[in-house]
Enzyme design. Structure first.
Site, mmCIF file in Angstrom:
data_model
loop_
_atom_site.group_PDB
_atom_site.id
_atom_site.type_symbol
_atom_site.label_atom_id
_atom_site.label_comp_id
_atom_site.label_asym_id
_atom_site.label_seq_id
_atom_site.Cartn_x
_atom_site.Cartn_y
_atom_site.Cartn_z
ATOM 1 N N TRP A 82 -8.620 -1.257 4.820
ATOM 2 C CA TRP A 82 -8.562 -1.196 3.493
ATOM 3 C C TRP A 82 -7.726 -2.857 3.263
ATOM 4 O O TRP A 82 -9.010 -3.924 3.077
ATOM 5 C CB TRP A 82 -7.166 -0.851 3.198
ATOM 6 N N SER A 83 -6.828 -3.181 2.424
ATOM 7 C CA SER A 83 -7.149 -4.387 1.930
ATOM 8 C C SER A 83 -7.290 -5.747 2.907
ATOM 9 O O SER A 83 -7.086 -6.774 2.293
ATOM 10 C CB SER A 83 -5.696 -4.723 0.855
ATOM 11 N N THR A 84 -6.799 -5.640 3.484
ATOM 12 C CA THR A 84 -6.918 -6.574 4.755
ATOM 13 C C THR A 84 -8.762 -6.694 4.937
ATOM 14 O O THR A 84 -8.619 -8.344 5.139
ATOM 15 C CB THR A 84 -6.717 -6.128 6.177
#
Length: 399
Positions: A82-84
């Site tokens: 995801w946003s990592t």
């Protein structure tokens, strides 16, 4: 039939999870916290890695790669983070800036002329990197299938009007971030961010990370699943206090683990959300920042460029995540600063990025450490999952 046979049977408790890998004795607290995540925090499958001065000192994994517990999590299991993955996207932009090909203080329209539409002619590249462009989501309905169409998504972003005055406040660009920064990268290099990152960083350094996932690698991917909040306190306040901006950012389109497990999601390029990698890979990518531009004996960024990543753009209550963060926060030029919340440890100038449901990348140049944590059972919080915070606390207790 006897009453004993009629009584409901309690399913057997899952067997204790065995943790595999390597952990230097100095960082035993990280191993203990990782094991505790399985015992007490409903971990299913996960991995954690830590680098110190560019050297891997923790590389652990355990649990299951699927909800049915039929596939063990292996050393090379990949998972959607995801946003990592926004950290690697920011790295692409900073590479170009370091080479003099991108001016962070220039209008975006210098590189992407059609972006100047609808009052965006003064939006700067730094506004894209710091979530201050006013484009946290599209105003028109945008389906998941639309999101898989790069040209359509970027064209709609170029044509849309900002939700607020650009540059004045941050409003987390949940999905749009990758298309906005990524299109600038594409305009300069001819490559989308996934291909540019592979050519310049992950390929040369042998880092097991990609934006999207090649079809031949799908068999290595962990299945994502979701853990609902056990109580209002456990869930993210962002989801209980949805504003118009939060809805635009988080629900246009709605994306969850069921979508991310599909071949269509994995085949697409959604740079802010569908990076796939191991914990070792995440720790290495954030290790470039922790190493002030160097990792694995190779210089990727100049020290000046690496420092610029955490150049704060001003503390404020984020317009999208404000309720979830419980107060003011600050984003640098691509990554969140630890700040007084201690989201990335006690050094307020440490920085990193969380992924929806629990994953995390962390960089602390002062301590010389980076951390990567990846997970397939997604918790209910957008940021600061208790499992991640337990690992961060354990890491700093060992330093």
């Amino acid at each position: 039939m006897s009453a004993t046979h009629d009584a409901p049977r309690t399913p057997p408790a899952p067997a204790p999870v065995r943790v595999h890998g390597y952990c230097e004795p100095r960082f035993a607290a990280v191993r203990e916290a990782f094991e505790e995540n399985f015992r007490a925090r409903r971990e299913l499958g996960a991995a954690v890695a830590v680098t110190l001065d560019g050297r891997t000192v923790v590389d652990l994994w355990g649990g299951w790669a699927d909800a049915a517990r039929t596939r063990a999590w292996e050393r090379d299991t990949l998972v959607n983070v995801w946003s990592t993955g926004k950290g690697p996207v920011a790295l692409c932009a900073h590479l170009l800036a370091d080479r003099g090909l991108l001016d962070l203080d220039a209008p975006v329209a210098r590189y992407w002329p059609r972006f100047a539409a609808a009052g965006k002619e003064k939006v700067l590249v730094r506004h894209l990197l710091s979530h201050r462009a006013g484009l946290c989501g599209l105003r028109e309905r945008h389906s998941l299938e639309d999101l898989y169409d790069w040209e359509l998504t970027t064209a709609r972003l170029a044509a849309t009007e900002p939700w607020w005055e650009p540059g004045t406040r941050s409003g987390y660009h949940v999905v749009t971030y990758g298309f906005l920064v990524g299109e600038v990268v594409r305009r300069i290099t001819g490559l989308k961010p996934g291909a540019f990152l592979e050519r310049e960083v992950t390929g040369p350094l042998g880092i097991d990370f990609s934006v999207g996932l090649p079809a031949g690698e799908h068999g290595r991917a962990a299945e994502l699943t979701r853990t609902p909040a056990a109580s209002d306190e456990e869930g993210s306040p962002t989801f209980r206090n949805l504003t118009r901006l939060s809805l635009a950012a988080l629900a246009n389109p709605v994306i969850g683990p069921a979508h991310a497990n599909t071949p269509e999601w994995r085949a697409a390029e959604v740079p802010a959300g569908n990076g796939h990698g191991t914990a070792r890979a995440v720790a290495a990518l954030y290790g470039v920042f922790a190493g002030r531009g160097s990792f694995g004996g190779r210089r990727i960024l100049s020290p000046t460029a690496a420092e610029r990543v955490r150049e704060g753009q001003g503390s404020c209550v984020d317009l999208v995540l404000g309720a979830g963060l419980g107060g003011e926060s600050e984003i640098g030029l691509g990554l969140w600063l630890s700040g007084p919340r201690g989201a990335y440890g006690p050094n307020p100038r440490a920085f990193g990025h969380d992924g929806f449901g629990g994953s995390c990348g962390l960089a602390d140049p002062e301590a010389g450490v980076s951390l990567g944590y990846v997970v397939n059972r997604m918790g209910p919080r957008i940021m600061d999952d208790p499992r991640k915070m337990a690992l961060v606390d354990a890491l700093y207790s060992a330093l």
